[in-house]
Design a protein around this motif. Structure first.
Motif, mmCIF file in Angstrom:
data_model
loop_
_atom_site.group_PDB
_atom_site.id
_atom_site.type_symbol
_atom_site.label_atom_id
_atom_site.label_comp_id
_atom_site.label_asym_id
_atom_site.label_seq_id
_atom_site.Cartn_x
_atom_site.Cartn_y
_atom_site.Cartn_z
ATOM 1 N N LYS A 155 15.859 -49.296 42.505
ATOM 2 C CA LYS A 155 15.482 -49.136 43.913
ATOM 3 C C LYS A 155 14.674 -47.853 44.111
ATOM 4 C CE LYS A 155 17.244 -48.691 48.673
ATOM 5 N NZ LYS A 155 18.388 -48.704 49.596
ATOM 6 N N PHE A 157 12.840 -45.456 47.133
ATOM 7 C CA PHE A 157 12.888 -45.169 48.565
ATOM 8 C C PHE A 157 11.515 -44.703 49.045
ATOM 9 C CE2 PHE A 157 17.258 -44.646 47.188
ATOM 10 C CZ PHE A 157 18.015 -45.162 48.231
ATOM 11 N N HIS A 188 13.208 -49.583 49.581
ATOM 12 C CA HIS A 188 13.609 -49.288 50.958
ATOM 13 C C HIS A 188 12.284 -48.961 51.656
ATOM 14 C CE1 HIS A 188 16.221 -47.005 54.031
ATOM 15 N NE2 HIS A 188 14.978 -46.932 54.458
ATOM 16 N N VAL A 243 14.558 -54.608 50.107
ATOM 17 C CA VAL A 243 15.947 -54.581 50.560
ATOM 18 C C VAL A 243 15.985 -54.419 52.083
ATOM 19 C CG1 VAL A 243 16.697 -53.544 48.375
ATOM 20 C CG2 VAL A 243 16.313 -52.066 50.340
ATOM 21 N N HIS A 244 17.098 -54.771 52.665
ATOM 22 C CA HIS A 244 17.347 -54.680 54.113
ATOM 23 C C HIS A 244 16.087 -54.848 54.986
ATOM 24 C CE1 HIS A 244 16.348 -50.509 53.310
ATOM 25 N NE2 HIS A 244 17.558 -50.128 52.992
ATOM 26 N N GLY A 294 19.622 -47.294 58.409
ATOM 27 C CA GLY A 294 18.184 -47.285 58.181
ATOM 28 C C GLY A 294 17.769 -48.391 57.224
HETATM 29 ZN ZN ZN Z 1 17.944 -48.353 51.863
#
Ligand code: ZN
Ligand code: URP
Ligand code: ZN
Ligand code: ZN
Length: 497
Positions: A155, A157, A188, A243-244, A294
């Motif tokens: 991941k 960011f 992210h 993601v999200h 977030g």
């Molecule tokens: Zn995140």
């Protein structure tokens, strides 16, 4: 062999992502041994009557942060309470994140997270690893994690400036390395620079409450970063997993990229599918702060339904929770300044019922699509399939007996999550897990979780998942740029002064 290690689930409707059938399922020593009608089994086998019920692969939550140290405090759910809650909700595997500080070793972060999680987990789990800075050492460690440690997802960011955020150049390098080692890049996606400027502006305007958290980073901040990540990933032929996905705009960016042929997958989460950002404007500060995460939930109340439509039609592919819980007294660290409210919400126990209610009961998706988006697609993307995500001979016995007609009321008073509130408080959901089986053992039944800490196992994952890499590999071969064969230019050239 005890009757606990031999279980026959009789007469249920077995639901996989491609079809459903009435069949018995026989489990021995943690593995599914047979899926057929009218099975004969050894004496002493425990028999579970599942007539009129569904039998589905246990949920796989692609995104949790158990006991994460974050924004000055530590998430309330640890690997014990969090995985117990998962089982109570019909989820039998989680994928958590080990997140090194900038400058720190990825391998050490991974080993540390293993040593914390291994003795506590009640269900199987695996780990994504975050890339929070860039160097040749990081690049080498990514390779070691893939080759030796069972990691195939990293991941990155684009937010949390100065903490976890990478520059575009670093994203480019990290995505290139993911492609070279057969891993999937996760992002992210929010513009971290704009968030910092937006937050300064809100505070200057005297907006210190949770509504400032959303207003400082509106939808386009998420959509821009999503498009940028897709562009960078596409430039290096790297598969991307967003993601999200929290907003209509970001979800549209993902869907459009898929239509344009990009290998990209979008992950909405239970919070974004089940509730919305209007809560940030609630008069009660603690209520409003409870929803801070977030990217934020969006104030447009049609967002959850829209995200569910896209999850149903495959613009979005898979679901997680971003389960990262902080109790009210922890959220209160930001009582005078929304930028200090620890970011995170609950969901690991609620996800399956929320998606059943808003997705299946509402008529947006059928039971097979439900299995795809709560379990099988995650197993395919992260290379766990068909060990996980399928009810078939030879697969792990991770299953849930599901009552599609029963209802349950979500409440912090009855949930198993360690946090003292629930963002879905008061929601009545059709779709109730009656019994959960993890590794061939009944671990949840009649409202009681029977699992012991350490009962779950770390599940290593190999690189080059078919669902992700078949297309990437072919493109790598046939889409290499090539130079035009031409005679050298032999005309006049101006001279530069
Ligand atoms: Zn995140
Ligand atoms: O608010 C969130 N999402 N907290 C956990 C960290 C992250 O960004 O996933
Ligand atoms: Zn509210
Ligand atoms: Zn997260």
């Amino acid at each position: 062999m005890t009757s606990q290690s031999r279980i026959l689930i009789k007469g249920g409707k077995v639901v996989n992502e491609d079809y459903s059938e009435i069949a018995d399922v026989y489990i021995e020593n943690g593995v599914i041994h047979a899926v057929e009608p009218d099975l004969k089994v050894p004496a002493g086998t425990r028999v579970v009557d599942a007539k009129g019920k569904l039998l589905m692969p246990g949920g796989i939550d692609t995104h949790t942060h158990m006991e994460l140290a974050f924004m000055g405090t530590v998430a309330a759910d640890d690997f014990y309470t969090g995985t117990k809650a998962a089982l109570a909700g019909g989820t039998t595997m989680i994928l958590d994140f080990s997140i090194p500080q900038k400058g720190a070793s990825l391998l050490e972060a991974y080993e540390r997270w293993r040593s914390i999680a291994d003795p506590k987990v009640c269900c199987d789990y695996s780990l994504h690893v975050a890339v929070t800075w860039w160097s040749d050492w990081v690049k080498q460690e990514m390779e070691t994690l893939v080759e030796e440690k069972g990691v195939n997802s990293f991941k990155m960011f684009m937010a949390y400036k100065d903490v976890f955020m990478l520059s575009d150049q670093e994203l480019h390098a990290a995505f290139s390395q993911c492609k070279d080692i057969g891993a999937i890049a996760q992002v992210h996606a929010e513009n971290g620079d704009l968030i910092v400027e937006g937050a300064k502006r809100m505070l200057k305007l005297g907006i210190t409450g949770p509504e400032g958290h959303e207003m400082c980073r509106p939808e386009e901040v998420e959509a821009e970063a999503t498009q940028r990540a897709i562009t960078i990933a596409h430039a290096v032929n790297c598969p991307l997993y967003v993601v999200h996905v929290m907003s209509k705009s970001a979800a549209r960016v993902v869907g459009n990229a898929r239509r344009n042929g990009c290998v990209v997958f979008g992950e909405p989460i239970a919070a974004g599918l089940g509730t919305d950002g209007t809560h940030y404007w609630h008069k009660d500060w603690a209520h409003a702060a409870g929803f801070v995460m977030g990217p934020p939930l969006r104030p447009d109340p049609s967002t959850p339904g829209y995200l569910m439509d896209l999850l149903a039609n495959d613009d979005l592919t898979v679901s997680g929770t971003d389960h990262c819980t902080f109790s009210v007294c922890q959220k209160a660290l930001g009582k005078d300044d929304f930028t200090k409210i620890p970011n995170g919400v609950n969901g690991v126990e609620d996800r399956m019922s929320v998606i059943w209610e808003k997705g299946v009961h509402s008529g947006k998706m059928d039971e097979n699509r439900f299995v795809a988006v709560t379990s099988s697609n995650a197993a395919k993307i992260f290379n766990l399939y068909p060990q996980k995500g399928r009810i078939a001979k030879g697969s792990d016995a991770d299953l849930v007996v599901w009552d599609p007609k029963a209802t349950r009321l979500i409440s912090a008073k009855t949930h198993h999550q360690a946090v003292d509130y629930n963002i879905f408080e008061g929601m009545v959901c059709h779709g109730v897990p009656l019994l959960t089986i993890s590794r061939g053992m009944v671990v949840y039944e009649g409202g009681r979780v029977m699992a012991q800490p350490g009962q779950g196992r770390f599940i290593p994952r190999k690189p080059y998942a078919d669902m992700v890499y078949k297309r990437i590999r072919q493109r790598e071969e046939v889409r290499k740029p090539s130079a035009v064969a031409r005679n050298p230019y032999d005309g006049e050239i101006i001279s530069l002064a």
